[in-house]
Design a protein around this motif. Structure first.
Motif, mmCIF file in Angstrom:
data_model
loop_
_atom_site.group_PDB
_atom_site.id
_atom_site.type_symbol
_atom_site.label_atom_id
_atom_site.label_comp_id
_atom_site.label_asym_id
_atom_site.label_seq_id
_atom_site.Cartn_x
_atom_site.Cartn_y
_atom_site.Cartn_z
ATOM 1 N N UNK B 102 0.851 -1.187 0.000
ATOM 2 C CA UNK B 102 0.000 0.000 0.000
ATOM 3 C C UNK B 102 0.889 1.241 0.000
ATOM 4 N N UNK B 103 0.353 2.370 -0.446
ATOM 5 C CA UNK B 103 1.142 3.605 -0.358
ATOM 6 C C UNK B 103 1.556 3.841 1.098
ATOM 7 N N UNK B 104 2.806 4.166 1.315
ATOM 8 C CA UNK B 104 3.297 4.421 2.664
ATOM 9 C C UNK B 104 3.992 3.222 3.301
ATOM 10 N N UNK B 105 3.743 2.006 2.775
ATOM 11 C CA UNK B 105 4.426 0.810 3.294
ATOM 12 C C UNK B 105 5.930 0.903 3.049
ATOM 13 N N UNK B 106 6.696 0.305 3.959
ATOM 14 C CA UNK B 106 8.136 0.140 3.735
ATOM 15 C C UNK B 106 8.445 -1.352 3.778
ATOM 16 N N UNK B 107 9.075 -1.839 2.702
ATOM 17 C CA UNK B 107 9.420 -3.267 2.625
ATOM 18 C C UNK B 107 10.931 -3.439 2.741
ATOM 19 N N UNK B 108 11.320 -4.571 3.337
ATOM 20 C CA UNK B 108 12.733 -4.864 3.566
ATOM 21 C C UNK B 108 12.992 -6.319 3.222
ATOM 22 N N UNK B 109 14.108 -6.572 2.554
ATOM 23 C CA UNK B 109 14.547 -7.956 2.330
ATOM 24 C C UNK B 109 15.363 -8.368 3.547
ATOM 25 N N UNK B 110 15.021 -9.517 4.100
ATOM 26 C CA UNK B 110 15.755 -9.978 5.276
ATOM 27 C C UNK B 110 16.394 -11.328 4.979
ATOM 28 N N UNK B 111 17.511 -11.562 5.589
ATOM 29 C CA UNK B 111 18.171 -12.865 5.552
ATOM 30 C C UNK B 111 18.282 -13.402 6.982
ATOM 31 N N UNK B 112 17.914 -14.657 7.157
ATOM 32 C CA UNK B 112 18.331 -15.302 8.399
ATOM 33 C C UNK B 112 19.840 -15.459 8.358
ATOM 34 N N UNK B 113 20.484 -15.269 9.537
ATOM 35 C CA UNK B 113 21.916 -15.501 9.598
ATOM 36 C C UNK B 113 22.236 -16.242 10.896
ATOM 37 N N UNK B 114 23.459 -16.705 10.997
ATOM 38 C CA UNK B 114 23.902 -17.394 12.223
ATOM 39 C C UNK B 114 24.810 -16.446 13.001
ATOM 40 N N UNK B 115 24.461 -16.286 14.271
ATOM 41 C CA UNK B 115 25.278 -15.446 15.147
ATOM 42 C C UNK B 115 26.053 -16.340 16.113
ATOM 43 N N UNK B 116 27.287 -15.997 16.393
ATOM 44 C CA UNK B 116 28.048 -16.777 17.373
ATOM 45 C C UNK B 116 27.744 -16.264 18.784
ATOM 46 N N UNK B 122 28.399 -15.452 11.975
ATOM 47 C CA UNK B 122 29.333 -16.500 11.554
ATOM 48 C C UNK B 122 28.924 -17.071 10.193
ATOM 49 N N UNK B 123 27.647 -16.946 9.833
ATOM 50 C CA UNK B 123 27.191 -17.367 8.488
ATOM 51 C C UNK B 123 26.101 -16.397 8.042
ATOM 52 N N UNK B 124 26.353 -15.661 6.958
ATOM 53 C CA UNK B 124 25.426 -14.608 6.529
ATOM 54 C C UNK B 124 24.124 -15.172 5.965
ATOM 55 N N UNK B 125 24.097 -16.490 5.671
ATOM 56 C CA UNK B 125 22.873 -17.071 5.081
ATOM 57 C C UNK B 125 22.356 -18.240 5.913
ATOM 58 N N UNK B 126 22.768 -18.281 7.155
ATOM 59 C CA UNK B 126 22.288 -19.344 8.066
ATOM 60 C C UNK B 126 22.442 -20.707 7.426
ATOM 61 N N UNK B 127 23.594 -20.929 6.792
ATOM 62 C CA UNK B 127 23.853 -22.233 6.165
ATOM 63 C C UNK B 127 22.884 -22.560 5.049
ATOM 64 N N UNK B 128 22.402 -21.517 4.383
ATOM 65 C CA UNK B 128 21.380 -21.704 3.333
ATOM 66 C C UNK B 128 20.293 -22.685 3.809
ATOM 67 N N UNK B 129 19.788 -22.351 4.955
ATOM 68 C CA UNK B 129 18.711 -23.135 5.579
ATOM 69 C C UNK B 129 17.604 -23.428 4.560
ATOM 70 N N UNK B 130 17.116 -24.684 4.472
ATOM 71 C CA UNK B 130 16.072 -24.976 3.469
ATOM 72 C C UNK B 130 14.741 -24.292 3.814
ATOM 73 N N UNK B 131 13.966 -24.055 2.769
ATOM 74 C CA UNK B 131 12.720 -23.310 2.914
ATOM 75 C C UNK B 131 11.775 -23.967 3.932
ATOM 76 N N UNK B 132 11.761 -25.311 3.951
ATOM 77 C CA UNK B 132 10.851 -25.994 4.882
ATOM 78 C C UNK B 132 11.150 -25.607 6.330
ATOM 79 N N UNK B 133 12.416 -25.278 6.592
ATOM 80 C CA UNK B 133 12.761 -24.882 7.957
ATOM 81 C C UNK B 133 12.629 -23.371 8.165
ATOM 82 N N UNK B 134 12.935 -22.597 7.123
ATOM 83 C CA UNK B 134 12.963 -21.144 7.309
ATOM 84 C C UNK B 134 11.564 -20.532 7.288
ATOM 85 N N UNK B 135 10.669 -21.103 6.473
ATOM 86 C CA UNK B 135 9.334 -20.504 6.349
ATOM 87 C C UNK B 135 8.595 -20.483 7.690
ATOM 88 N N UNK B 136 8.597 -21.599 8.460
ATOM 89 C CA UNK B 136 7.908 -21.545 9.767
ATOM 90 C C UNK B 136 8.544 -20.508 10.702
#
Lengths: 401, 401
Positions: B102-116, B122-136
């Motif tokens: 909608x007008x006024x919305x702000x959208x952002x692309x997010x990545x899951x990542x792994x933090x130590x 420690x991993x900018x893409x959370x080990x390329x976690x599969x969609x079945x795990x990331x979607x929930x």
């Protein structure tokens, strides 16, 4: 990019002559998908002979898909970006009847209307009063005298006439007084900016006196004013190209457009043959000649395919007399297409042909809508035609060292 | 020049129907210099039949040499200058999954990542976690509540998801929190202008709560945010063209792009044949139809020349059903080229074909990369295709008198 920044800087004078023959509404359409256009149907041996030694292209009057009126169409051919330079409605109307607007003038399109006893408009066009009756009324309005400005009133046709205010400090931003409705009175002229307050006052004074002068009329006892417009501020051909330019036209509109860019209006020709006579007579007085041929447009607007074909053949027939003069650059073009199929101006690119001894001929043997697509000028915006003309005339110096 | 200034002023309504068939990535390349492109190889009797009654040209998506993404490619076809109108990355990502911003919305692309243990990435893409795990996990983040704004969280694929903030006074100018490096923590969201301070605060509050909700995760225990973007402010087809427009697409990205310019998303077709069914069913409800065919692009991106040829033949096969509807203007084009030789979007002009009863046929008998170079539309910027469509539909008045 304003190409005049370049032509002003690079213009070079020499003895060359440039002739631009404009067949109004030249481009056309076939009547069936596999048919020929008017130009392709016409027998044009002289144009085809030029095609063999010249270079062709398809001129886009404004932008793809945009159908221009005569104003923007000619401004493009004259090298004035038709999107940058606008001619207000009042100014075009004045120009169209051959009125020579001066810088600072404000022109207005007026309609006679019928007012009822309460002063409300009962007929916005005064019953489409015939010109024989309306013209004397317009002339009667010349008796109006205004403080601080000269007044010009010019009859047009039926209920229409033109008013021009000439004076110091007249802005053109005054709202229409035509309410576009009946049952209400004409609006009072109102300025949209402070610079136009004086114009609004003049318009009001004009209106009040006009009501008096028309008070004996039954039908045309009132008037509305629309399209207030200053003279467009177009730099002259002399300024931007260093060209002494002549316009040889029959119809007032095209004389008017040419005069807006500083061309001299030469001769009083009534036919194309007489236009070429004028061209010959004035050959030594000018560098550039704009010759306007109307009937390729009017026959297209009539939807008369065969008559447009015949008019193109008339146009072709005068080519040898032009070539006899040995112009250094000869251009054949149109200000837009007027396909008889559409009975209207259209957006279709216009076949355009340029001949000079350095034009780089493209090997085509026919001048037509289909041929020009293969031409060496490609598809180009009309506003570049004048730089090409100047270049071919040796009138543009090198850009940069 | 913003051509919408012209189309807004000149638009005219009538009963005409315009159909634009977009074969994504249509243009191709030969595999050897003397070979044929995918389109030239394909048997396309129906497209060639259209070529005989239509006018062709080569559409330049943005500028010579510029390869567009799907966003600019389609904006050009829709007549929105792709250099003037930018769709921010976050907004394109949201649009691409079919989220209706909608007008006024702000959208952002997010990545899951792994933090130590120290909070560093420690991993900018959370080990390329599969969609079945990331979607929930993305859906779990919908439980976050923010003061002063609504929140939308949408799973995308693997480590990617989209966040949309909806509220009053949200600017889109917030810096990426992804440091593009490991061994450092995600950055704190920082506004680049005062108007975006509230957005940065929301992003920070979102991040803090997300950390809590993800604290039981080993891989996806953190996130980074990139490409903050407001919904692009695109005027609608209704505004700029006076067209009631329908989009008939299978993939969310193209539905999203069409909805950004105010098209209705019609039907739920899953195949091209179903798309044509939807076209027929909605024929009386709209003036303009955008039909998107994906597989000419995806096969090109796969580098599968033969499969792209086959997909072009599939596309050709539905033409008769479209012609049966007798659209006043029928356009065949693509948003860019996707040569299988390059396995990627490319800059090459796109063969484009327009058919109407006033299109001025150019005498070509085949629709192809080579043929279109000889076509009557010449080479033109894609952004002019809509003015040509409107002109051919009789939906543009004359410019100037």
């Amino acid at each position: 990019m304003d190409v005049h920044l370049l032509t002003r800087a690079l213009q070079t004078r020499n003895e060359s002559k440039i002739v631009m023959l404009v067949a109004d509404g030249l481009g056309g359409l076939p009547q069936t998908p596999d048919g020929k256009t008017e130009l392709e149907t016409a027998a044009t041996p002289h144009l085809d002979a030029l095609a063999r030694i010249g270079i062709q292209g398809a001129s886009i009057p404004v932008l793809p898909g945009i159908s221009p009126g005569s104003g923007p169409g000619h401004l493009g051919l004259f090298g004035y970006d038709p999107l940058q330079y606008l001619i207000g409605r009042g100014a075009l109307e004045a120009t169209g009847i051959g009125f020579s607007m001066q810088p600072g003038d404000v022109a207005v399109r007026c309609n006679f209307c019928t007012l009822d006893a309460r002063g409300n408009i009962s007929d916005r066009r005064a019953g489409r009063i015939p010109t024989e009756q309306s013209a004397p009324l317009a002339i009667r309005l010349r008796d109006i005298s205004l403080e601080g400005a000269d007044l010009f009133v010019e009859p047009v046709k039926e209920h229409r006439f033109v008013v021009v205010f000439r004076g110091q400090g007249l802005g053109g931003d005054v709202r229409d007084t035509d309410p576009q409705a009946t049952g209400v009175p004409p609006r009072v002229p109102q300025a949209s900016d402070p610079e136009s307050q004086k114009t609004a006052n003049l318009a009001r004074a004009f209106y009040d006196q006009a009501r008096e002068l028309l008070s004996d009329q039954k039908r045309a006892n009132g008037l509305t004013m629309r399209g207030f417009a200053v003279r467009p501020n177009l730099p002259s051909y002399e300024d931007v190209y260093g060209l002494r330019a002549a316009a040889i036209a029959v119809y007032p509109m095209y004389k008017g457009l040419a005069s807006l860019v500083g061309m001299d209006i030469v001769g009083e020709a009534q036919t194309l043959a007489q236009q070429i006579d004028v061209l010959r007579e004035s050959w030594h007085d000018y560098d550039f000649f704009f010759i306007h041929f109307k009937y390729t447009d009017s026959t297209g607007e009539d939807g008369n395919f065969n008559e447009k074909v015949r008019r193109i053949e008339d146009f072709d027939a005068i080519i040898p007399r032009v070539r006899d003069l040995r112009p250094d650059v000869l251009i054949i073009t149109g200000d837009h297409s007027t396909p008889s199929f559409l009975k209207n101006h259209s957006w279709h690119p216009v076949p355009t042909l340029l001949v000079s001894d350095c034009c780089r001929p493209d090997g085509l043997t026919e001048f037509s809508e289909r041929a020009c697509l293969q031409g060496g000028l490609g598809q180009f915006e009309a506003k570049y035609l004048m730089t090409l003309a100047l270049a071919n005339a040796g009138r543009l110096a090198k850009y940069g060292a």
